[in-house]
Design a protein around this motif. Sequence first.
Motif, PDB file in Angstrom:
ATOM      1  N   SER A 142       0.823  -1.210   0.000  1.00  0.00           N
ATOM      2  CA  SER A 142       0.000   0.000   0.000  1.00  0.00           C
ATOM      3  C   SER A 142       0.860   1.264   0.000  1.00  0.00           C
ATOM      4  O   SER A 142       0.617   2.198  -0.769  1.00  0.00           O
ATOM      5  CB  SER A 142      -0.929  -0.007   1.222  1.00  0.00           C
ATOM      6  OG  SER A 142      -1.645   1.195   1.299  1.00  0.00           O
ATOM      7  N   TRP A 182      -5.216   2.882  -0.867  1.00  0.00           N
ATOM      8  CA  TRP A 182      -6.283   2.127  -0.208  1.00  0.00           C
ATOM      9  C   TRP A 182      -6.929   1.116  -1.142  1.00  0.00           C
ATOM     10  O   TRP A 182      -7.236  -0.010  -0.739  1.00  0.00           O
ATOM     11  CB  TRP A 182      -7.337   3.084   0.354  1.00  0.00           C
ATOM     12  CG  TRP A 182      -6.981   3.600   1.704  1.00  0.00           C
ATOM     13  CD1 TRP A 182      -6.553   4.861   2.024  1.00  0.00           C
ATOM     14  CD2 TRP A 182      -6.993   2.860   2.931  1.00  0.00           C
ATOM     15  NE1 TRP A 182      -6.300   4.946   3.372  1.00  0.00           N
ATOM     16  CE2 TRP A 182      -6.559   3.737   3.950  1.00  0.00           C
ATOM     17  CE3 TRP A 182      -7.331   1.556   3.266  1.00  0.00           C
ATOM     18  CZ2 TRP A 182      -6.465   3.342   5.284  1.00  0.00           C
ATOM     19  CZ3 TRP A 182      -7.223   1.158   4.585  1.00  0.00           C
ATOM     20  CH2 TRP A 182      -6.798   2.050   5.584  1.00  0.00           C
ATOM     21  N   TYR A 186      -7.298  -2.870  -0.113  1.00  0.00           N
ATOM     22  CA  TYR A 186      -8.452  -2.703   0.777  1.00  0.00           C
ATOM     23  C   TYR A 186      -9.023  -4.017   1.326  1.00  0.00           C
ATOM     24  O   TYR A 186      -9.376  -4.078   2.518  1.00  0.00           O
ATOM     25  CB  TYR A 186      -9.572  -1.899   0.098  1.00  0.00           C
ATOM     26  CG  TYR A 186     -10.663  -1.570   1.072  1.00  0.00           C
ATOM     27  CD1 TYR A 186     -10.493  -0.565   2.016  1.00  0.00           C
ATOM     28  CD2 TYR A 186     -11.843  -2.315   1.099  1.00  0.00           C
ATOM     29  CE1 TYR A 186     -11.472  -0.294   2.948  1.00  0.00           C
ATOM     30  CE2 TYR A 186     -12.830  -2.048   2.036  1.00  0.00           C
ATOM     31  CZ  TYR A 186     -12.641  -1.028   2.957  1.00  0.00           C
ATOM     32  OH  TYR A 186     -13.607  -0.766   3.898  1.00  0.00           O
ATOM     33  N   THR A 232     -14.027   4.906   3.571  1.00  0.00           N
ATOM     34  CA  THR A 232     -12.567   4.932   3.584  1.00  0.00           C
ATOM     35  C   THR A 232     -12.027   5.892   2.532  1.00  0.00           C
ATOM     36  O   THR A 232     -11.105   6.672   2.797  1.00  0.00           O
ATOM     37  CB  THR A 232     -11.998   3.523   3.339  1.00  0.00           C
ATOM     38  OG1 THR A 232     -12.460   2.652   4.371  1.00  0.00           O
ATOM     39  CG2 THR A 232     -10.476   3.537   3.343  1.00  0.00           C
ATOM     40  N   ALA A 236      -9.876   9.171   2.854  1.00  0.00           N
ATOM     41  CA  ALA A 236      -8.509   9.078   2.322  1.00  0.00           C
ATOM     42  C   ALA A 236      -8.077  10.321   1.551  1.00  0.00           C
ATOM     43  O   ALA A 236      -6.939  10.765   1.679  1.00  0.00           O
ATOM     44  CB  ALA A 236      -8.378   7.845   1.429  1.00  0.00           C
TER      45      ALA A 236
END
Length: 275
Positions: A142, A182, A186, A232, A236
């Motif tokens: 990531s 992400w 994820y 998310t 983000a």
Amino acid sequence: VRLQVQNVEKPLYRGTFHCFQSIIKQESAFGLYKGIGSPMMGLTFINALVFGVQGNTLRALGKDTPLNQFLAGSAAGAIQCVICCPMELAKTRMQLQGTGEYKLKMKNYKNSLDCLIKIYQKEGLRGINRGMVSTLIRETPSFGFYFLTYDCMTRYLGCEAEDSYVIPKLLFSGGMSGIVSWLSTYPMDVIKSRLQADGVGGITQYNGILDCVRKSYREEGWKVFTRGLTSTLLRAFPVNAATFATVTVFLMYMKSEDNLPECEPGPVIHQPSSL
């Protein structure tokens, strides 16, 4: 976290915005800030570690290439797991405490630090590092994509210190970097959250990562690995836009300060004419 770990047979929330509304209605606006102590304690050290390790690794690799950007970012992501895993464990447990209750009837943990202390007393170091392997699997690639995307975006947009639009460009580049990082891992975040939440209420469901993947897929299908993705990504973009822009502007400023000629004794303060 609430969306990722909720019971599929008796779901409390239909989606991101329903979850948001329900928390405010049932737990007040303060319910949105449950577990904030853990990130407040840990994120400063995490960001310092991440950007420090990435910069030094990139210099050690010699050439500033896309591959080296990815490798340097991955190294930074792997190392910061030492802080990230316990921090997210405390955050997860605090966020799940008193779900749907305006006033907690019974508090297992007073705050994030108390949470970690009680987990340590009960389960030792292994308990504090619950979810470490899944965190490592998530964070290593990531952060590689995180720094690679930022490097590619800033080069493409031509982010130079003297550019009058440099701040918006840096914000956009940082936000997109967060989204890409992400999206890249994820599903593993869902697994990590489920493993760290496992045992809350005294019921243990999973024996490990593969067992969690198997049971989650069997009970809920592939969509389980996208649970909470909308919330998310909404988080983000602004978070990583601010993070990357702040770090970059600060480094630009310090670099311009270093290039200034030595000041003569006196009260005059010399300021750089650009970032």
